[in-house]
Scaffold this motif. Structure first.
Motif, short mmCIF file in Angstrom:
data_model
loop_
_atom_site.label_atom_id
_atom_site.label_comp_id
_atom_site.label_asym_id
_atom_site.label_seq_id
_atom_site.Cartn_x
_atom_site.Cartn_y
_atom_site.Cartn_z
N TYR A 520 -27.84 -14.22 -26.80
CA TYR A 520 -28.26 -13.27 -27.86
C TYR A 520 -28.55 -11.92 -27.25
CZ TYR A 520 -29.75 -11.65 -32.75
OH TYR A 520 -29.82 -11.23 -33.92
N LEU A 521 -27.78 -10.93 -27.32
CA LEU A 521 -28.04 -9.50 -26.84
C LEU A 521 -28.69 -8.66 -27.85
CD1 LEU A 521 -24.62 -9.08 -24.89
CD2 LEU A 521 -26.87 -10.10 -23.88
N LEU A 522 -30.04 -8.43 -27.56
CA LEU A 522 -30.96 -7.34 -28.68
C LEU A 522 -30.49 -6.21 -27.98
CD1 LEU A 522 -32.40 -6.83 -30.91
CD2 LEU A 522 -34.68 -7.35 -29.62
N GLY A 523 -29.34 -5.36 -28.37
CA GLY A 523 -29.12 -3.97 -27.58
C GLY A 523 -29.13 -4.09 -26.20
N ALA A 524 -28.59 -5.21 -25.63
CA ALA A 524 -28.55 -5.17 -23.98
C ALA A 524 -27.17 -4.83 -23.58
CB ALA A 524 -28.83 -6.42 -23.65
N ASP A 525 -26.99 -3.62 -23.13
CA ASP A 525 -25.86 -3.21 -22.73
C ASP A 525 -25.57 -2.75 -21.01
OD1 ASP A 525 -24.27 -2.37 -25.10
OD2 ASP A 525 -26.33 -1.63 -25.50
N VAL A 538 -23.80 -13.01 -29.24
CA VAL A 538 -24.32 -12.27 -30.46
C VAL A 538 -24.88 -10.93 -30.14
CG1 VAL A 538 -25.53 -12.39 -32.42
CG2 VAL A 538 -24.67 -14.50 -31.51
N TYR A 539 -24.25 -9.76 -30.40
CA TYR A 539 -24.68 -8.53 -30.12
C TYR A 539 -25.36 -7.84 -31.37
CZ TYR A 539 -25.19 -3.78 -28.56
OH TYR A 539 -25.60 -2.46 -28.22
N GLY A 547 -22.02 -4.31 -24.61
CA GLY A 547 -22.60 -5.63 -25.16
C GLY A 547 -21.49 -5.92 -26.54
N ALA A 548 -21.32 -5.07 -27.13
CA ALA A 548 -20.42 -5.34 -28.28
C ALA A 548 -18.92 -5.65 -27.92
CB ALA A 548 -20.29 -3.99 -29.25
N HIS A 549 -18.53 -5.02 -26.92
CA HIS A 549 -17.32 -5.40 -26.54
C HIS A 549 -16.77 -6.83 -26.29
CE1 HIS A 549 -16.63 -0.88 -24.95
NE2 HIS A 549 -16.61 -1.06 -26.50
N VAL A 550 -18.11 -7.41 -25.60
CA VAL A 550 -17.71 -8.95 -25.38
C VAL A 550 -18.42 -9.94 -26.31
CG1 VAL A 550 -17.96 -8.40 -22.82
CG2 VAL A 550 -19.97 -8.97 -24.11
N ALA A 551 -18.70 -9.29 -27.53
CA ALA A 551 -19.39 -10.19 -28.33
C ALA A 551 -18.71 -10.83 -29.29
CB ALA A 551 -20.20 -9.25 -29.37
N ALA A 553 -19.81 -12.33 -32.38
CA ALA A 553 -20.48 -11.82 -33.48
C ALA A 553 -21.53 -10.73 -33.39
CB ALA A 553 -21.51 -13.05 -34.19
N ILE A 554 -21.33 -9.55 -34.28
CA ILE A 554 -22.10 -8.53 -34.33
C ILE A 554 -22.64 -8.10 -35.46
CG2 ILE A 554 -21.60 -5.79 -34.04
CD1 ILE A 554 -19.30 -6.04 -32.39
N PHE A 555 -24.09 -7.75 -35.11
CA PHE A 555 -25.01 -7.43 -36.36
C PHE A 555 -25.08 -5.93 -36.32
CE2 PHE A 555 -26.86 -12.22 -36.17
CZ PHE A 555 -25.88 -12.65 -36.88
N PRO A 556 -25.03 -5.18 -36.94
CA PRO A 556 -25.16 -3.61 -36.78
C PRO A 556 -26.67 -3.17 -36.96
CG PRO A 556 -24.18 -4.10 -38.82
CD PRO A 556 -24.24 -5.41 -38.22
N GLY A 557 -27.52 -2.81 -36.05
CA GLY A 557 -28.85 -2.63 -36.29
C GLY A 557 -28.94 -1.09 -36.08
N ALA A 558 -30.17 -0.58 -36.11
CA ALA A 558 -30.44 0.93 -36.37
C ALA A 558 -30.88 1.36 -35.11
CB ALA A 558 -31.68 0.71 -37.29
N ALA A 559 -30.45 2.78 -34.85
CA ALA A 559 -31.04 3.41 -33.67
C ALA A 559 -32.41 3.90 -34.00
CB ALA A 559 -29.93 4.68 -33.36
N TYR A 560 -33.06 4.54 -32.99
CA TYR A 560 -34.37 5.08 -32.89
C TYR A 560 -34.66 5.97 -33.93
CZ TYR A 560 -33.64 9.32 -30.33
OH TYR A 560 -33.10 10.45 -29.92
N THR A 561 -33.89 6.84 -34.37
CA THR A 561 -34.04 7.82 -35.46
C THR A 561 -33.98 7.12 -36.74
OG1 THR A 561 -31.84 8.45 -35.56
CG2 THR A 561 -33.35 9.78 -34.02
#
Length: 688
Positions: A520-525, A538-539, A547-551, A553-561
């Motif tokens: 499980y990658l939490l924004g790990a690139d 899981v990215y 990270g998304a290229h090898v995932a 399953a992808i869960f779209p998260g939110a950027a810092y803004t």
């Protein structure tokens, strides 16, 4: 302390202040263009004129006049008003009538002060002069005909940034501000000149002609592109972040931010993940949230907990790391790590991974040893603070590692751990400097701690701190300079391998060998994703990066803004970032995604709102209950004994402009990279 009378009111001020500063303490507004609190006094715009007695019967420039006992100052007499009108008339003699098309319009000092202190007509009928625009690179747009020769940009480049590339040639109305030889600015802090320019001579090239200040919604937040935690203001229009500006915080970033923090925001609208994906028949395909959560939940449920792992990335917020940590704990997963670069820190005393001196504490140090770090690239704002301390005098610095230009003199003692050992044993002359210093400090960076022998180097650094008296009473001179905004928060939360668990290197090797089946990658690139080919990945993140290229399953998260989140900077200061715009498409806040996944797994996390998550954060560690405060940590045990590899230290940052998914997606940062490497001809002119 001198007593003086300002507009009929008596006030007592500290000796050494200028009349301008005294007037401000008395609540009087004094117009100025060249004067700035953090720059040396130039006294060349003459807008700050006041009437002073005793003294000559003419107005005096208050920015350059020290106070004296018995002074009488008038800030609004007829003489002062007439003098300011005259100065303003002279300033506007050659200034073009650009206000309707000027990017500075609406937030221009010249515009505001001409309205408040100028006159409504000009007596100048001759032709106005024109000045050729300069090409300062892809970040700063120049319209030098507007320049009023306040020299703020020159003083900033020379004094704060330490890269004296700006200067003036010619005299009188033939004077021009520029770079002498036309070239792009090489400072990592050059964008601050835009804020300093009181007219529209220097403006933001990427932001040019995109928005007006009154159209923007302004949100106070925190920068996460490095570990300093600079306070920023995010200006947005509708769903789009238009620009990022610094916000004043004297304890962290004063009023500066790095060029990457300021200009990489265009990366927030490129290569975004805005819907869930699942890999079907070898290809990622968009799916509904329910299907994505169910697929990941089913995979986690049927996989042995010892074969599951989670890695948190460099920009993960504390709320999401807490949620992921607790979810993995409920599944019995021991393989967790927030140190995706493999840094050998954590597990010991908290003082072993903090910038204990604090950023503001740099001002009190009198000697500095840098080990395996390049603060100029890893934390430009913090590096400017070190330069500020050097300019105050009585400060000596030395470096063990790469011999680079840090913008202040630093003796190069060597390249690797052997040089540190020699220093500790007293063989190097700089040892005497550290011993004689009253408040010496040491900065050890990721270039030293991410190596295989990082724990031994950390132990050596600790020994150096103790040998040279850096831990003394309320002074702790031992500092770790992080490069990741999430790192200290992750360590505080214990996002580390459990009993028998694997660290990042172990997780990657286990995934490569088949021992780890789900990652499980939490924004790990910033990891070697080639080792994840055999695992179910899981990215969860916001950009389609490594990270998304090898995932699978992808869960779209939110950027810092796009979320209200908590981050802990390198000195251990917890700060709240704020939501400026909503996440794109179907993307959601990261802790909410993990909360939804926990429900699918029947391991429901005990929170439903952000307030409840933050309550759990405060329970997990006291730092989260003391927002914007630095808690002094007791000196404890950390690091390891043992031989260190004699190989030289190397900074983890090769390209300052591209260190994370946001900056790698930024067109502006790509242009800066190309210019820095000399790969393209720089754009001519100023057409952003």
């Amino acid at each position: 302390m001198p007593k003086l009378t300002i507009d009929g009111e008596e006030i007592e001020v500290e000796a050494g202040l200028t009349v301008l500063q005294a007037c401000e303490l008395a609540g009087k507004e004094i117009p100025r263009f060249c004067y700035h609190e953090r720059l040396s006094v130039a006294g060349n715009c003459r807008m700050c004129l006041v009437e002073v007695a005793p003294g000559p019967p003419k107005p005096a420039a208050s920015c350059a006049l020290p106070v004296s006992d018995g002074m009488t100052i008038k800030t609004d007499s007829e003489m002062v008003k007439k003098a300011r009108r005259g100065v303003m008339e002279f300033l506007l003699i050659n200034h073009p009538l650009d206000c309707p098309i000027c990017d500075q319009g609406g937030e221009c000092d010249l515009q505001d002060q001409a309205m408040g202190y100028g006159t409504d007509r000009s007596r100048f009928l001759e032709n106005k002069r024109a000045v050729e625009d300069k090409n300062l690179g892809p970040l700063i747009k120049t319209i030098m005909t507007r320049c009023i020769h306040c020299t703020r940009c020159i003083r900033f480049a020379t004094e704060i940034a330490g890269v004296p590339e700006m200067g003036a040639t010619g005299r009188g109305e033939h004077m021009e501000v520029g770079t002498y030889v036309e070239k792009a600015l090489t400072s990592e802090l050059s964008g601050n000149m835009i804020d300093l320019c009181p007219v529209g001579a220097l403006t933001s090239k990427p932001y040019a002609f995109t928005a007006r200040s009154w159209e923007l919604k302004k949100t106070e937040s925190v920068d996460v592109l490095d570990a300093v935690g600079a306070n920023i203001r995010v200006d947005a229009r509708g769903p789009e972040v238009m620009r990022v500006l610094p916000r004043n915080n004297d304890d962290v970033n004063e009023e500066w931010i790095s060029d990457k923090s300021r200009f990489a925001c265009d990366g927030l609208k490129r290569q975004r993940l805005d819907k869930p994906y699942l890999r079907k028949n070898g290809k990622l395909q968009p799916v509904e949230w329910n299907e994505a959560l169910a697929a990941v939940g089913a995979k986690l449920s049927k996989t042995d907990s010892k074969k599951i792992a989670a890695i948190a990335g460099d920009m993960a917020d504390c709320e999401s790391m807490l949620a992921l940590r607790d979810l993995m704990a409920s599944l019995g997963v021991p393989n967790l790590d927030c140190r995706q670069d493999g840094a050998k820190i954590g597990g010991g005393a908290r003082s072993g991974y903090l910038f204990n001196t604090s950023i503001a504490g740099i001002d009190d140090a009198d000697a500095l040893l840098i080990v395996g770090a390049n603060p100029r690239l890893e934390a430009p704002v913090l590096n400017a603070r070190i330069r500020k301390r050097y300019l105050m005098g009585g400060f000596k610095a030395a470096v063990i590692g790469e011999n680079v230009d840090l913008t202040y003199p630093a003796a190069h003692l060597g390249a690797g751990p052997d040089s540190l050992s020699r220093l500790i044993s007293g063989e190097d002359p700089f040892a005497e400097v550290l011993k004689k210093a009253e408040r010496p400090m040491l900065i050890v960076g990721m270039g030293a701690l991410t190596r295989n022998d990082g724990a031994a180097v950390l132990g050596l650094a600790r020994k150096a701190a103790e040998t040279f008296g850096m831990i003394d009473g309320d002074w702790n001179g031992f500092n770790v300079l992080h490069t990741a905004a999430s790192r200290v928060g992750g360590l505080d939360l214990g996002f580390l391998p459990g009993e028998g668990g694997r660290d990042t290197a172990g997780i990657l090797s286990g995934a490569d060998s088949g021992d780890i089946e789900v990652v499980y990658l939490l924004g790990a690139d910033e990891i070697d994703t080639s080792k994840l080919d055999k695992a179910f990945v899981v990215y969860q993140g916001h950009h389609g990066d490594a990270g998304a290229h090898v995932a699978d399953a992808i869960f779209p998260g939110a950027a810092y803004t796009e979320k209200s989140a908590t981050y802990v900077n390198t000195e251990g200061r917890a700060q709240h970032g704020a939501l400026a715009v909503f996440p794109p498409g179907e993307a959601k806040e990261d802790w909410a995604i993990l909360r939804a996944l926990s429900a699918v797994l029947n391991k429901v996390l005990p929170f439903d709102t952000l307030a409840q998550v933050r309550s759990k954060l405060a329970e997990a560690h006291p730092v989260f209950a003391h927002i914007d405060s630095v808690i002094a940590e007791p000196w404890g045990d950390f690091g390891a004994d043992g031989a260190a590899d004699p190989a030289p230290f190397k900074s983890p940052i090769d390209n300052f402009y591209m260190t994370d998914p946001i900056s790698r997606a930024s067109k502006t940062m790509a242009e800066c990279t190309a210019v820095a490497r000399g790969e393209v001809l720089e754009q001519t002119g100023t057409d952003g």
